[in-house]
Design a protein around this motif. Structure first.
Motif, PDB file in Angstrom:
ATOM      1  N   PRO A 122       0.814  -1.224   0.000  1.00 39.28           N
ATOM      2  CA  PRO A 122       0.000   0.000   0.000  1.00 39.28           C
ATOM      3  C   PRO A 122       0.846   1.272   0.000  1.00 39.28           C
ATOM      4  O   PRO A 122       0.466   2.265  -0.621  1.00 39.28           O
ATOM      5  CB  PRO A 122      -0.829  -0.136   1.283  1.00 39.28           C
ATOM      6  CG  PRO A 122      -0.882  -1.606   1.557  1.00 39.28           C
ATOM      7  CD  PRO A 122       0.434  -2.144   1.090  1.00 39.28           C
ATOM      8  N   GLU A 123       1.989   1.236   0.705  1.00 37.07           N
ATOM      9  CA  GLU A 123       2.850   2.425   0.722  1.00 37.07           C
ATOM     10  C   GLU A 123       3.420   2.709  -0.669  1.00 37.07           C
ATOM     11  O   GLU A 123       3.451   3.867  -1.125  1.00 37.07           O
ATOM     12  CB  GLU A 123       3.989   2.242   1.727  1.00 37.07           C
ATOM     13  CG  GLU A 123       3.533   2.128   3.180  1.00 37.07           C
ATOM     14  CD  GLU A 123       3.006   0.755   3.524  1.00 37.07           C
ATOM     15  OE1 GLU A 123       3.147  -0.170   2.668  1.00 37.07           O
ATOM     16  OE2 GLU A 123       2.442   0.584   4.628  1.00 37.07           O
ATOM     17  N   THR A 124       3.876   1.643  -1.341  1.00 33.93           N
ATOM     18  CA  THR A 124       4.417   1.833  -2.696  1.00 33.93           C
ATOM     19  C   THR A 124       3.345   2.314  -3.658  1.00 33.93           C
ATOM     20  O   THR A 124       3.581   3.196  -4.493  1.00 33.93           O
ATOM     21  CB  THR A 124       5.031   0.523  -3.202  1.00 33.93           C
ATOM     22  OG1 THR A 124       6.043   0.070  -2.283  1.00 33.93           O
ATOM     23  CG2 THR A 124       5.645   0.700  -4.575  1.00 33.93           C
ATOM     24  N   THR A 125       2.148   1.743  -3.552  1.00 30.97           N
ATOM     25  CA  THR A 125       1.053   2.165  -4.424  1.00 30.97           C
ATOM     26  C   THR A 125       0.696   3.624  -4.195  1.00 30.97           C
ATOM     27  O   THR A 125       0.466   4.379  -5.150  1.00 30.97           O
ATOM     28  CB  THR A 125      -0.170   1.276  -4.185  1.00 30.97           C
ATOM     29  OG1 THR A 125       0.177  -0.097  -4.417  1.00 30.97           O
ATOM     30  CG2 THR A 125      -1.304   1.663  -5.108  1.00 30.97           C
ATOM     31  N   ALA A 126       0.654   4.053  -2.940  1.00 31.83           N
ATOM     32  CA  ALA A 126       0.332   5.447  -2.636  1.00 31.83           C
ATOM     33  C   ALA A 126       1.400   6.394  -3.182  1.00 31.83           C
ATOM     34  O   ALA A 126       1.079   7.468  -3.714  1.00 31.83           O
ATOM     35  CB  ALA A 126       0.170   5.631  -1.132  1.00 31.83           C
ATOM     36  N   GLU A 127       2.670   6.009  -3.067  1.00 28.22           N
ATOM     37  CA  GLU A 127       3.746   6.848  -3.572  1.00 28.22           C
ATOM     38  C   GLU A 127       3.705   6.944  -5.096  1.00 28.22           C
ATOM     39  O   GLU A 127       3.879   8.030  -5.670  1.00 28.22           O
ATOM     40  CB  GLU A 127       5.091   6.297  -3.129  1.00 28.22           C
ATOM     41  CG  GLU A 127       6.306   7.027  -3.673  1.00 28.22           C
ATOM     42  CD  GLU A 127       6.383   8.485  -3.255  1.00 28.22           C
ATOM     43  OE1 GLU A 127       7.048   9.273  -3.954  1.00 28.22           O
ATOM     44  OE2 GLU A 127       5.772   8.845  -2.231  1.00 28.22           O
ATOM     45  N   LEU A 128       3.455   5.822  -5.762  1.00 27.37           N
ATOM     46  CA  LEU A 128       3.374   5.844  -7.223  1.00 27.37           C
ATOM     47  C   LEU A 128       2.166   6.638  -7.699  1.00 27.37           C
ATOM     48  O   LEU A 128       2.239   7.341  -8.722  1.00 27.37           O
ATOM     49  CB  LEU A 128       3.315   4.415  -7.761  1.00 27.37           C
ATOM     50  CG  LEU A 128       4.572   3.563  -7.549  1.00 27.37           C
ATOM     51  CD1 LEU A 128       4.350   2.148  -8.040  1.00 27.37           C
ATOM     52  CD2 LEU A 128       5.773   4.187  -8.254  1.00 27.37           C
ATOM     53  N   GLU A 129       1.079   6.552  -6.980  1.00 32.69           N
ATOM     54  CA  GLU A 129      -0.097   7.343  -7.338  1.00 32.69           C
ATOM     55  C   GLU A 129       0.175   8.838  -7.167  1.00 32.69           C
ATOM     56  O   GLU A 129      -0.264   9.659  -7.984  1.00 32.69           O
ATOM     57  CB  GLU A 129      -1.286   6.913  -6.490  1.00 32.69           C
ATOM     58  CG  GLU A 129      -2.577   7.626  -6.852  1.00 32.69           C
ATOM     59  CD  GLU A 129      -3.758   7.121  -6.046  1.00 32.69           C
ATOM     60  OE1 GLU A 129      -4.868   7.635  -6.238  1.00 32.69           O
ATOM     61  OE2 GLU A 129      -3.555   6.208  -5.218  1.00 32.69           O
ATOM     62  N   ARG A 130       0.903   9.189  -6.113  1.00 35.04           N
ATOM     63  CA  ARG A 130       1.248  10.597  -5.910  1.00 35.04           C
ATOM     64  C   ARG A 130       2.158  11.098  -7.028  1.00 35.04           C
ATOM     65  O   ARG A 130       1.991  12.219  -7.524  1.00 35.04           O
ATOM     66  CB  ARG A 130       1.942  10.755  -4.553  1.00 35.04           C
ATOM     67  CG  ARG A 130       2.211  12.200  -4.157  1.00 35.04           C
ATOM     68  CD  ARG A 130       2.886  12.263  -2.806  1.00 35.04           C
ATOM     69  NE  ARG A 130       4.235  11.722  -2.863  1.00 35.04           N
ATOM     70  CZ  ARG A 130       5.307  12.440  -3.202  1.00 35.04           C
ATOM     71  NH1 ARG A 130       5.190  13.717  -3.516  1.00 35.04           N
ATOM     72  NH2 ARG A 130       6.501  11.877  -3.237  1.00 35.04           N
ATOM     73  N   GLN A 131       3.104  10.268  -7.447  1.00 35.04           N
ATOM     74  CA  GLN A 131       3.983  10.666  -8.547  1.00 35.04           C
ATOM     75  C   GLN A 131       3.218  10.819  -9.860  1.00 35.04           C
ATOM     76  O   GLN A 131       3.481  11.749 -10.636  1.00 35.04           O
ATOM     77  CB  GLN A 131       5.106   9.638  -8.712  1.00 35.04           C
ATOM     78  CG  GLN A 131       6.077   9.568  -7.546  1.00 35.04           C
ATOM     79  CD  GLN A 131       7.148   8.525  -7.766  1.00 35.04           C
ATOM     80  OE1 GLN A 131       7.318   8.006  -8.862  1.00 35.04           O
ATOM     81  NE2 GLN A 131       7.889   8.191  -6.716  1.00 35.04           N
ATOM     82  N   SER A 132       2.267   9.939 -10.109  1.00 35.70           N
ATOM     83  CA  SER A 132       1.511  10.016 -11.364  1.00 35.70           C
ATOM     84  C   SER A 132       0.597  11.231 -11.407  1.00 35.70           C
ATOM     85  O   SER A 132       0.406  11.837 -12.473  1.00 35.70           O
ATOM     86  CB  SER A 132       0.687   8.739 -11.557  1.00 35.70           C
ATOM     87  OG  SER A 132      -0.277   8.610 -10.533  1.00 35.70           O
TER      88      SER A 132
END
Length: 572
Positions: A245-255
């Protein structure tokens, strides 16, 4: 004087009806005298011929002309094929990365080391669509873990090689150890002579070390591609990497922070100051020294156009609160909610967008001496990033004041150096460049693969949307230009998929870029969009007042003749 009786009797006998006739017989006589003579067969057929001639003109001339002039042309589109592209049934993208190994070893020992390392890599890989292929730098065919013979792909070029590994034997220092070149896609691995695995072994510390280093280098790329595949409808792979979930949240923020991909971006650099100084800046020299090398490195992915402007006496918007002095920070501060005043186009006119590409804005604000230094209250920073818009930096005059303590009239290239470095970092974030690994060429190649995949999915999704629109609205026209764009889109999509499968990512990006442009061109065809807002109800409202007065007499005459004919048949 009354007339004589005989005269009355004679007058009555001559002017009145016969006393012997009844009233009903006299009425029938009157009716028989008022009837028209019976219609002849010639006049009957003449009337029917006239009616038939009118109907013949309507049926044989009017209706075909109306049908031809009002028909909607719909070019043939491969709708099932387009839907299959959107559902991911045609292309399942894979990303094979070739890793060239330069080993100063005997051929048998080098091949055994590569096979052992490949086994270790396959054990670490959780994302089957993204896999690394180790190969000797002097051999054309890559080696895989199962030692099966893969199809001959011909000699590989330097462009097709994602990373080069140089094995360097050393006698001092800890081994094995590695060093990734910051400006070259090269990984130097230092090892001791006794760490080469013998031919009889199935594993070695050196092979495990190389496998873990490669897995760490491409970890973010695998996460980016896995996130892209998971968020794209219709994109299916054999084995998907699970993200935390942490990685997904970070990638979503970058996108959400980065711009959508475009072949060309327009960069605008603006200098704003509340007074008349500084009145100029050496922006051309600063861009040439600090930003041009970065833009040149992105040349394989996107192009850039640059312009600049200076806005004097640029005060804050009335809706923004004035800066407040903070005793703890010994500086003037702006609240976070007031930072929107720096992107207020009404108060601070920015350069408009030029061309079809998105505009990336970079604002350099030099506050007055009476409100310097100026910082953000919550973070104490003097720069911030605005997602999908640009970046802002406050250049406090305290840090660049001359010997007399005043603001310089011209910002020199050296004074702009901190701002250029900050703008470079902000541009990297806005373009979606990965944060790891430390090598810039590797990060650029990762971005190239991610952009190629995203364009492929976007073009495929647009084809699916066009197919659904065509089925849902049968009244919209489909010109030949749309069919041509669809054919070009599918052709370039297939070539992009083939290039991805072969590891030629630059070619895949170019074909995916063309496919995306042609798909957007087909979907937003002007004639199609205009017809969507002209439904069949509007056509009925237009034609009914014109056809009604003509159709009613013809229909009524036809009905009358039909009844007359049926009556004649019954009498017979």
């Amino acid at each position: 004087m009354p007339p004589p009786a005989g005269a009355d009797a004679s007058a009555a006998s001559t002017s009145g009806p016969d006393a012997s006739e009844s009233p009903s017989e006299s009425l029938d006589a009157v009716r028989s005298q008022s009837h028209a003579p019976p219609e002849t067969s010639e006049s009957l057929w003449l009337r029917r011929s006239v009616i038939l001639s009118f109907w013949a003109v309507v049926a044989l001339l009017g209706l075909p002309v109306w049908w031809k002039t009002t028909a909607i042309y719909r070019a043939d589109l491969p709708l099932p094929y387009m839907t299959d592209w959107a559902d991911g049934k045609i292309c399942k993208p894979v990303f094979p990365l070739r890793i060239a190994v330069e080993a100063p070893l005997a051929l048998q020992d080098a091949q055994h080391l590569i096979h052992t390392t490949q086994h270790a890599l396959d054990d670490l890989n959780e994302f089957s669509a993204h896999h690394l292929r180790l190969m000797l730098s002097d051999l054309p065919a890559p080696a895989n873990a199962s030692q099966q013979v893969v199809r001959d792909e011909g000699p590989t070029s330097d462009e097709d090689t994602a990373l080069s590994i140089r094995l360097i034997p050393v006698e001092t220092g800890p081994t094995p150890r590695s060093h990734l070149q910051p400006y070259s896609p090269t990984l130097d691995v230092y090892y001791a002579a006794n760490q080469i695995p013998p031919p009889s072994s199935t594993g070695s510390p050196l092979a495990t070390f190389i496998a873990h280093e490669l897995h760490k280098i491409f970890a973010e790329e695998q996460a980016l591609l896995a996130y892209l595949l998971s968020t794209t409808s219709g994109a299916h792979t054999a084995k998907m990497q699970s993200l935390s979930p942490e990685t997904t949240a970070e990638l979503e923020r970058q996108s959400t922070r980065a711009f959508k991909y475009a072949p060309t971006y327009h960069l605008t650099f603006s200098l704003f100051t509340p007074s008349s100084m500084p009145s100029a800046w050496d922006i051309e020299s600063a861009l040439q020294q600090y930003l041009s090398p970065l833009l040149e490195s992105f040349a394989a992915i996107s192009n850039f156009t640059v312009d600049s402007q200076v806005q004097l006496y640029a005060g804050f918007s009335p809706s923004v609160r004035e800066p407040e002095y903070d005793e703890a920070l010994k500086a003037w501060t702006l609240r976070k909610e007031d930072l929107s005043g720096f992107i207020n186009a009404a108060e601070w006119p920015l350069s408009p967008s030029i061309g079809i590409g998105p505009t990336v804005n970079f604002v350099l604000y030099v506050p007055s001496e009476s409100q310097s230094p100026l910082l953000v209250k919550e973070s104490g920073a003097n720069s911030w990033l605005v997602p999908q818009w640009g970046g802002v930096l406050i250049l406090n005059p305290v840090s660049m004041a001359g010997q007399n303590g005043s603001i310089p009239t011209i910002l020199t290239k050296d004074a702009l150096s901190p701002a250029m470095h900050t703008f470079s970092d902000q541009l990297i974030s806005l373009l979606g460049l990965p944060q790891t690994p430390a090598s810039l060429p590797l990060r650029l190649s990762t971005l190239k693969r991610v952009r190629a995949a995203s364009l492929l999915f976007s073009a495929s999704s647009t084809l699916g949307a066009l197919a659904r629109l065509t089925r849902a609205l049968p009244s919209i026209p489909i010109p030949d230009t749309v069919a041509k764009s669809v054919d070009l889109t599918t052709a370039h999509l297939q070539q992009a998929c083939d290039h991805l499968r072969d590891g030629r990512f630059q070619g895949a990006l170019e074909h995916a870029r063309i496919a995306e442009a042609e798909a957007e061109k087909a979907f937003f065809e002007r004639s199609m969009v205009g017809q969507v807002y002209f439904p069949d109800e509007h056509k009925v409202a237009v034609y009914l007042p014109l056809l009604g007065p003509v159709a009613v007499p013809l229909v009524m005459a036809a009905i009358k003749e039909l009844k007359s004919g049926l009556s004649a048949i019954r009498r017979r």
